[in-house]
Design a protein around this motif. Structure first.
Motif, PDB file in Angstrom:
ATOM      1  N   LEU A 132      16.640  18.992  14.773  1.00 27.33           N
ATOM      2  CA  LEU A 132      17.900  18.584  15.400  1.00 27.33           C
ATOM      3  C   LEU A 132      17.681  18.013  16.794  1.00 27.33           C
ATOM      4  N   GLY A 133      16.613  18.425  17.462  1.00 25.50           N
ATOM      5  CA  GLY A 133      16.302  17.916  18.793  1.00 25.50           C
ATOM      6  C   GLY A 133      15.921  16.452  18.810  1.00 25.50           C
ATOM      7  N   PHE A 193      18.325  27.965   8.620  1.00 22.16           N
ATOM      8  CA  PHE A 193      18.580  27.709  10.034  1.00 22.16           C
ATOM      9  C   PHE A 193      17.472  28.348  10.848  1.00 22.16           C
ATOM     10  N   ALA A 194      16.594  27.535  11.433  1.00 21.48           N
ATOM     11  CA  ALA A 194      15.498  28.027  12.269  1.00 21.48           C
ATOM     12  C   ALA A 194      15.818  27.659  13.713  1.00 21.48           C
ATOM     13  N   THR A 195      15.927  28.664  14.563  1.00 24.19           N
ATOM     14  CA  THR A 195      16.378  28.393  15.922  1.00 24.19           C
ATOM     15  C   THR A 195      15.754  29.328  16.943  1.00 24.19           C
ATOM     16  N   PRO A 196      15.431  28.782  18.104  1.00 23.68           N
ATOM     17  CA  PRO A 196      15.061  29.679  19.188  1.00 23.68           C
ATOM     18  C   PRO A 196      16.308  30.433  19.658  1.00 23.68           C
ATOM     19  N   VAL A 232      15.929  22.738  12.196  1.00 20.95           N
ATOM     20  CA  VAL A 232      15.270  23.329  13.356  1.00 20.95           C
ATOM     21  C   VAL A 232      16.125  23.043  14.578  1.00 20.95           C
ATOM     22  N   GLY A 233      16.608  24.106  15.219  1.00 23.15           N
ATOM     23  CA  GLY A 233      17.506  23.969  16.351  1.00 23.15           C
ATOM     24  C   GLY A 233      16.842  23.971  17.704  1.00 23.15           C
ATOM     25  N   GLY A 259      22.097  25.646  21.159  1.00 23.17           N
ATOM     26  CA  GLY A 259      23.238  24.742  21.209  1.00 23.17           C
ATOM     27  C   GLY A 259      23.177  23.687  20.109  1.00 23.17           C
ATOM     28  N   LEU A 260      21.979  23.307  19.686  1.00 26.36           N
ATOM     29  CA  LEU A 260      21.849  22.316  18.614  1.00 26.36           C
ATOM     30  C   LEU A 260      22.348  22.865  17.283  1.00 26.36           C
ATOM     31  N   ILE A 261      22.078  24.127  17.003  1.00 26.32           N
ATOM     32  CA  ILE A 261      22.605  24.760  15.790  1.00 26.32           C
ATOM     33  C   ILE A 261      24.120  24.871  15.898  1.00 26.32           C
TER      34      ILE A 261
END
Length: 179
Positions: free
Chosen positions: A38-39, A59-62, A9-10, A70-72
């Motif tokens: 990841l946060g 890969f789950a990301t906003p 989770v990004g 940026g975390l991904i």
């Protein structure tokens, strides 16, 4: 054949829309999974080992400015790909899936950006077309609407099967990055 999945989770905020969608996605796969937010600042080496051990990575990301978080990006920048003398390649030949979340449907093309990086740069096998959920896919309580839940579950079931097929195809998992 026993499979395992890793969900990344990004989002900088744990428990948000990306986490909600990922939980439903992974539940629908029927495959044991581990989720890493990841946060929350996980150890980078532990992340690499988890990616190596998993049969599939989601890969789950906003979406920020029509791109992944940026975390991904930081995770991917710290991930070797087995090229140019690198000793590791945790995503090479691995089944991957993309789950982007955003406020507006117009940002759905962010999925293509991440797909390109995963497929071309890392030689990962990416479940297409990817998944993009916008604000209308969530109710006022932050949960997925019934229609969105059906969509996410369909992608999750497909990813469970896709992961098994990729793992069982040594010619596919042996493919190398473009350069």
């Amino acid at each position: 054949m026993t499979l395992s999945l890793l969900g990344l989770v990004g989002s900088p905020n744990a428990g948000g829309r990306s986490s909600t969608a990922l939980a439903a996605f992974l539940d629908a796969t029927g495959v044991p999974s581990t989720v890493v937010e990841l946060g929350e600042g996980p150890d980078p080496e532990d992340l690499q080992r988890a990616a190596e051990a998993a049969d599939g990575v989601v890969f789950a990301t906003p979406t920020y400015r029509a791109r992944s978080s940026g975390l991904i990006k930081a995770f991917l920048e710290n991930t070797q790909r087995g090229a140019q003398g690198e000793q590791r390649a945790p995503l090479r030949g691995k089944a991957t899936a993309i789950l982007h979340t955003g406020n507006a449907a117009e940002h759905f093309l962010a999925v293509d950006d991440l797909r390109s990086v995963l497929a071309g740069f890392f030689a990962a096998q990416v479940l297409s077309p990817g998944l993009f959920l916008h604000g209308g896919h969530y109710g006022p309580d932050g949960e997925l609407t019934a229609e969105a839940l059906d969509l996410v579950a369909a992608h999750g079931r497909a990813f469970g099967q896709f992961t098994g097929a990729v793992r069982g195809a040594p010619a596919v998992t042996a493919l190398a990055p473009l350069l």
